[in-house]
Design a protein around this motif. Structure first.
Motif, PDB file in Angstrom:
ATOM      1  N   SER A 161      42.330  39.126  36.820  1.00  0.00           N
ATOM      2  CA  SER A 161      41.912  38.139  36.024  1.00  0.00           C
ATOM      3  C   SER A 161      42.723  38.256  34.671  1.00  0.00           C
ATOM      4  O   SER A 161      43.352  39.118  34.629  1.00  0.00           O
ATOM      5  CB  SER A 161      40.381  38.594  35.389  1.00  0.00           C
ATOM      6  N   GLY A 166      39.297  33.083  40.140  1.00  0.00           N
ATOM      7  CA  GLY A 166      38.256  32.468  39.687  1.00  0.00           C
ATOM      8  C   GLY A 166      37.868  31.252  40.454  1.00  0.00           C
ATOM      9  O   GLY A 166      38.744  30.728  41.216  1.00  0.00           O
ATOM     10  N   GLY A 167      36.533  30.640  40.152  1.00  0.00           N
ATOM     11  CA  GLY A 167      36.348  29.679  40.892  1.00  0.00           C
ATOM     12  C   GLY A 167      37.024  28.209  40.620  1.00  0.00           C
ATOM     13  O   GLY A 167      36.767  27.214  41.215  1.00  0.00           O
ATOM     14  N   SER A 168      37.774  28.408  39.455  1.00  0.00           N
ATOM     15  CA  SER A 168      38.406  27.051  39.236  1.00  0.00           C
ATOM     16  C   SER A 168      39.505  26.729  39.855  1.00  0.00           C
ATOM     17  O   SER A 168      40.052  25.733  39.901  1.00  0.00           O
ATOM     18  CB  SER A 168      39.176  27.205  37.534  1.00  0.00           C
ATOM     19  N   ARG A 204      25.780  21.986  40.797  1.00  0.00           N
ATOM     20  CA  ARG A 204      26.799  21.827  39.935  1.00  0.00           C
ATOM     21  C   ARG A 204      26.897  21.975  38.309  1.00  0.00           C
ATOM     22  O   ARG A 204      27.740  22.337  37.697  1.00  0.00           O
ATOM     23  CB  ARG A 204      27.830  20.895  40.681  1.00  0.00           C
ATOM     24  N   SER A 259      28.732  29.424  45.626  1.00  0.00           N
ATOM     25  CA  SER A 259      29.694  29.411  44.975  1.00  0.00           C
ATOM     26  C   SER A 259      29.277  29.291  43.421  1.00  0.00           C
ATOM     27  O   SER A 259      30.038  29.918  42.707  1.00  0.00           O
ATOM     28  CB  SER A 259      30.600  28.096  45.334  1.00  0.00           C
ATOM     29  N   LYS A 268      30.124  32.116  40.015  1.00  0.00           N
ATOM     30  CA  LYS A 268      31.044  31.617  38.709  1.00  0.00           C
ATOM     31  C   LYS A 268      29.944  31.903  37.535  1.00  0.00           C
ATOM     32  O   LYS A 268      30.611  31.980  36.575  1.00  0.00           O
ATOM     33  CB  LYS A 268      31.052  30.149  38.679  1.00  0.00           C
ATOM     34  N   GLU A 304      29.955  39.383  36.263  1.00  0.00           N
ATOM     35  CA  GLU A 304      30.558  39.987  37.332  1.00  0.00           C
ATOM     36  C   GLU A 304      30.223  41.557  37.686  1.00  0.00           C
ATOM     37  O   GLU A 304      30.156  41.926  38.531  1.00  0.00           O
ATOM     38  CB  GLU A 304      32.025  39.998  37.281  1.00  0.00           C
ATOM     39  N   LYS A 363      33.664  38.371  46.261  1.00  0.00           N
ATOM     40  CA  LYS A 363      33.610  38.559  44.877  1.00  0.00           C
ATOM     41  C   LYS A 363      32.199  39.301  44.377  1.00  0.00           C
ATOM     42  O   LYS A 363      32.189  39.921  43.599  1.00  0.00           O
ATOM     43  CB  LYS A 363      33.408  36.979  44.153  1.00  0.00           C
TER      44      LYS A 363
END
Length: 408
Positions: free
Chosen positions: A31, A42-44, A76, A105, A109, A113, A154
């Motif tokens: 990170s 990361g999810g991006s 989303r 997913s 995000k 964490e 994750k």
């Protein structure tokens, strides 16, 4: 001196266990501060939604219901963990397989964490979702398989049956994996240490990487390299293709990518002077962007491969000292960086002074490998720091030397 250097190279590689040789964990792994842009853990990383995206699963009749598409949008659009839970509590029973994967997913995000390992116990709706994931794993297409695997990593969710199902389905559909999917699923399996007993999976993924790595983005290259290096897998031919792909987009590689790629090649002992030279050249232009992990891993890799660039080492050491990196090192990072500079005979005095302060404060929690590495490093670098040797000697008293393997 030569004998000491050879022995140090053995130390630098760590023990035969993968866990001892892995680069230090990021929280998790890589990170970055928000200002530094994209984090490939990361999810991006996933491309923005568009009509041409690969499908998550093969819908019956080739089309999903309108209800499922609406649920996709709601999942989303969830902007917080509580919003996502509300959708799960209300609609989970109406989810199709695509909704299940998208909800999973979205969850990684939005959730804290630090709380991920306990989510299943704390939230019944999340537990029900994970049960749905387990039941649908074998029906997924490559995009869905990689999304689920990445989410499992994750979540630190090492469910043997789930991973076995994902591995089996991946072998059957390997030809359909794109570079990003390969990067995600290989990173996940390696992160979860799911290596033994699934040789067919890794062989299939290696074949696909070999043929598709030149379509990979810089993020994909870094994740693939780390995954195979950490798993101690991958042929010289595959890594040769990976090297060529990295050289083609060298100007795009971030410090994190540079350090991960170099680490993997050094870890597996694949000599590639052209690649290491290019990595050092690129690194020289991005030194201010290096994090503590990047500095440690790249220096270790270059030293291990005997490809050190002395000017680069000097600049990275100066950057590490000025940025205060050493104060937040782990014992492993301090040990590896000390070894790297000693093995290459780069005695950067300010860095060794910072490391000496770290050793004096934290030697009591060092594993035997790190005690031995630091002692060797200060001797090989000819830095006679009394405080370091007293601190290391102190932690060896009281019978602790019996815990040291013979080489240490």
């Amino acid at each position: 001196d030569h004998a000491g250097g050879t022995r140090a190279a053995d130390y630098g590689g760590g023990s035969s266990s993968r866990s001892k040789s892995c680069p230090p964990e990021r929280s998790h792994a890589a990170s970055r501060p928000a200002s530094s842009g994209l984090s490939f853990y990361g999810g991006s990383v996933w491309p923005k939604a568009k009509s041409a995206l690969p499908q998550i699963f093969a819908a019956e009749g080739g089309r999903r219901s309108e209800q499922a598409i609406v649920l996709d949008r709601r999942l989303r659009a969830a902007a917080s963990w509580s919003e996502l839970l509300a959708v799960l509590n209300e609609c989970l029973t109406h989810f199709d397989t695509g909704n299940v994967v998208i909800a999973l997913s979205a969850g990684i995000k939005l959730a804290d964490e630090r709380a991920m390992p306990t989510l299943r116990v704390t939230y019944s709706a999340w537990s029900s979702l994970l049960s749905r994931v387990q039941r649908c794993a074998t029906t997924l297409e490559p995009r869905g398989l990689s999304m689920v695997a990445y989410a499992a990593a994750k979540l630190a969710w090492r469910d043997e049956q789930l991973l076995s199902d994902l591995a089996g389905a991946s072998v059957k559909t390997a030809h359909g994996f794109g570079a990003t999917d390969l990067a995600k699923i290989c990173w996940a399996f390696s992160k979860l240490d799911f290596v033994e007993g699934v040789a067919d999976f890794w062989k299939a993924m290696e074949h696909e990487v070999d043929t598709k790595v030149h379509t990979a983005k810089f993020v994909d290259l870094s994740m693939i390299a780390w995954a195979f290096g950490n798993a101690e897998l991958g042929s010289k031919a595959m890594f040769s293709e990976l090297s060529g792909a990295a050289l083609n987009i060298l100007h795009e590689l971030t410090p994190q990518c540079l350090s991960n790629i170099a680490w993997a090649f050094a870890r597996l002992g694949f000599p590639d002077p052209k690649l290491f030279e290019a990595i050092s050249r690129r690194a020289m232009t991005t030194v201010p962007d290096f994090t503590d992990f990047d500095v440690t891993n790249l220096c270790w890799a270059l030293a291990r491969a005997d490809q050190a660039d002395f000017d680069l080492f000097d600049q990275l050491a100066t950057h590490a000292v000025r940025s205060g990196f050493v104060k937040r090192f782990s014992a492993q990072m301090a040990s590896h960086l000390a070894w790297s500079f000693a093995a290459t005979r780069v005695s950067h005095q300010p860095l060794f002074e910072e490391l000496a302060d770290f050793v004096a404060k934290h030697a009591s929690v060092f594993e035997t490998q790190y005690v031995a590495n630091c002692a060797w490093a200060y001797a090989a670098a000819d830095v006679a720091d009394t405080l370091v040797f007293r601190s290391l000697a102190h932690v060896c008293k009281g019978g602790r030397l019996w815990a040291f393997p013979q080489d240490e």
